[in-house]
Design an enzyme around this catalytic site. Sequence first.
Site, PDB file in Angstrom:
ATOM      1  CE  LYS A 111      -4.507  -1.335   1.640  1.00  0.00           C
ATOM      2  NZ  LYS A 111      -5.539  -1.170   2.661  1.00  0.00           N
ATOM      3  CE  LYS A 194      -5.952  -8.094  -2.160  1.00  0.00           C
ATOM      4  NZ  LYS A 194      -5.546  -7.654  -0.830  1.00  0.00           N
ATOM      5  CE  LYS A 197     -13.166  -2.900   0.034  1.00  0.00           C
ATOM      6  NZ  LYS A 197     -13.163  -2.565   1.450  1.00  0.00           N
TER       7      LYS A 197
HETATM    8  P1  TYM Z   1     -10.837  -5.441   3.635  1.00  0.00           P
HETATM    9  O1  TYM Z   1     -11.810  -4.376   3.914  1.00  0.00           O
HETATM   10  O2  TYM Z   1      -9.736  -5.200   2.647  1.00  0.00           O
HETATM   11  O3  TYM Z   1     -11.589  -6.742   3.139  1.00  0.00           O
HETATM   12  C1  TYM Z   1     -12.690  -7.271   3.854  1.00  0.00           C
HETATM   13  C2  TYM Z   1     -12.642  -8.795   3.806  1.00  0.00           C
HETATM   14  O4  TYM Z   1     -12.653  -9.246   2.447  1.00  0.00           O
HETATM   15  C3  TYM Z   1     -11.569 -10.144   2.218  1.00  0.00           C
HETATM   16  N1  TYM Z   1     -11.089  -9.966   0.838  1.00  0.00           N
HETATM   17  C4  TYM Z   1     -10.966 -10.970  -0.044  1.00  0.00           C
HETATM   18  N2  TYM Z   1     -11.224 -12.288   0.057  1.00  0.00           N
HETATM   19  C5  TYM Z   1     -11.012 -13.037  -1.053  1.00  0.00           C
HETATM   20  N3  TYM Z   1     -10.561 -12.529  -2.237  1.00  0.00           N
HETATM   21  C6  TYM Z   1     -10.283 -11.210  -2.363  1.00  0.00           C
HETATM   22  N4  TYM Z   1      -9.864 -10.713  -3.519  1.00  0.00           N
HETATM   23  C7  TYM Z   1     -10.493 -10.363  -1.240  1.00  0.00           C
HETATM   24  N5  TYM Z   1     -10.334  -9.026  -1.024  1.00  0.00           N
HETATM   25  C8  TYM Z   1     -10.710  -8.812   0.253  1.00  0.00           C
HETATM   26  C9  TYM Z   1     -10.511  -9.745   3.226  1.00  0.00           C
HETATM   27  O5  TYM Z   1      -9.619 -10.799   3.485  1.00  0.00           O
HETATM   28  C10 TYM Z   1     -11.352  -9.376   4.432  1.00  0.00           C
HETATM   29  O6  TYM Z   1     -11.672 -10.523   5.184  1.00  0.00           O
HETATM   30  N6  TYM Z   1      -7.755  -5.392   7.560  1.00  0.00           N
HETATM   31  C11 TYM Z   1      -9.057  -5.832   7.104  1.00  0.00           C
HETATM   32  C12 TYM Z   1     -10.214  -5.274   7.911  1.00  0.00           C
HETATM   33  C13 TYM Z   1     -10.115  -5.497   9.379  1.00  0.00           C
HETATM   34  C14 TYM Z   1     -10.295  -6.724  10.063  1.00  0.00           C
HETATM   35  C15 TYM Z   1     -10.155  -6.405  11.441  1.00  0.00           C
HETATM   36  C16 TYM Z   1     -10.567  -8.021   9.655  1.00  0.00           C
HETATM   37  C17 TYM Z   1      -9.874  -4.539  10.309  1.00  0.00           C
HETATM   38  N7  TYM Z   1      -9.904  -5.085  11.554  1.00  0.00           N
HETATM   39  C18 TYM Z   1     -10.260  -7.385  12.420  1.00  0.00           C
HETATM   40  C19 TYM Z   1     -10.663  -9.003  10.637  1.00  0.00           C
HETATM   41  C20 TYM Z   1     -10.523  -8.682  12.002  1.00  0.00           C
HETATM   42  C21 TYM Z   1      -9.223  -5.366   5.660  1.00  0.00           C
HETATM   43  O7  TYM Z   1      -8.594  -4.465   5.205  1.00  0.00           O
HETATM   44  O8  TYM Z   1     -10.209  -5.998   4.988  1.00  0.00           O
END
Ligand code: TYM
Length: 343
Positions: A111, A194, A197
């Site tokens: 990032k 991947k 967004k």
């Molecule tokens: P975020 O917002 O990027 O994504 C949310 C969830 O979607 C999953 N994900 C995917 N799974 C499969 N294929 C993909 N291409 C893909 N893109 C995203 C992510 O693995 C996630 O589960 N850091 C986290 C948010 C967070 C969090 C937490 C998660 C903050 N605190 C505590 C678990 C526990 C994030 O950026 O997810």
Amino acid sequence: MSRIFSGVQPTGDLHLGNYLGAIRNFVGLQDDFECLYCVVDLHAITVWQDPEKLAANTREVAAAFLAAGIDPTRSIMFNQSQVPAHAELAWIFNCVARVGWLNRMTQFKEKAGKHRENASVGLYVYPNLMAADILAYKATHVPVGEDQKQHLELTRDIAIKFNNDFDVEFLPVVEPLIFGEATRVMSLRDGSKKMSKSDPSDYSRINLTDGPDDIAQKIRKARTDADALPGPDALASDGRHVEAAHEKARPEAYNLLSIYAALAEQSMAVTLEQFEGAQFSSFKGELADLSVAKLGPIGEEMQRLMADPGHVDGILRDGAARANAIAEPVLREAHEIVGFLNP
Ligand code: TYM
């Protein structure tokens, strides 16, 4: 007792990867566990967010949770900034985690890219806040997509170090729950990246709010190769996963097949059998129909919910009050352990 926590960032354009890798899995877990599902707005501002859009995106994630089937009477759903314990516990964890640990985080490197010096400090300590999200509830299990694995290892390291430093058995060592046929959904334009967004091309992803025409068009235009579809020979010896070498050779083909498997709620083995030898043109037609059938109603329900922000805000407010009631005593106990005087 097991407790589930997971979070999704309100950074706009929720996509199929978020749904198949995470949100859909949240829904099933409600039957067996106490679950907390959080819209992580504090995490979102580690990169610039337009304030108006942030508020709308927060409601969008909440709407996606509801439309996917999260029941706010059984599960606690809320936005992170309404529960002060997250930020407060994160500060303690900033003093537990080591700089060396954070330097190893691949997501920060990706990032921040070439502009590392200019990245926000928040982006750097992002994983500590994530640990605080989970551990403020002493959650034991965390459903996520594969890309969050390293962050959860850091959460485990923080819990272990905190317990050791203070000689307590206070924080649980969490288990990631990474399951389903699509734990890492790839871009529709490039099978080595991947689905994300932040990809500038909207054709790289299926957004949860896309209408049927967009969904079908994006699948039709998805990159493929010239060969017919592979069959079950591609499976590894476990009979469940595709052999890594096969996947590497035809990443786009296996990505589309795993999306089909996940949406159809069937195994990869059955999916490979079903489409062995088929041409992409006919497979894409079936994948488009299935995607529209499964995602269309979710998108429509999201639009309906987003048109009623008062309703969504009320659910988040109620969730925050219930989340606070769990997190507050945990934070107070953490204060006592650290040696802070509580009021
Ligand atoms: P975020 O917002 O990027 O994504 C949310 C969830 O979607 C999953 N994900 C995917 N799974 C499969 N294929 C993909 N291409 C893909 N893109 C995203 C992510 O693995 C996630 O589960 N850091 C986290 C948010 C967070 C969090 C937490 C998660 C903050 N605190 C505590 C678990 C526990 C994030 O950026 O997810």
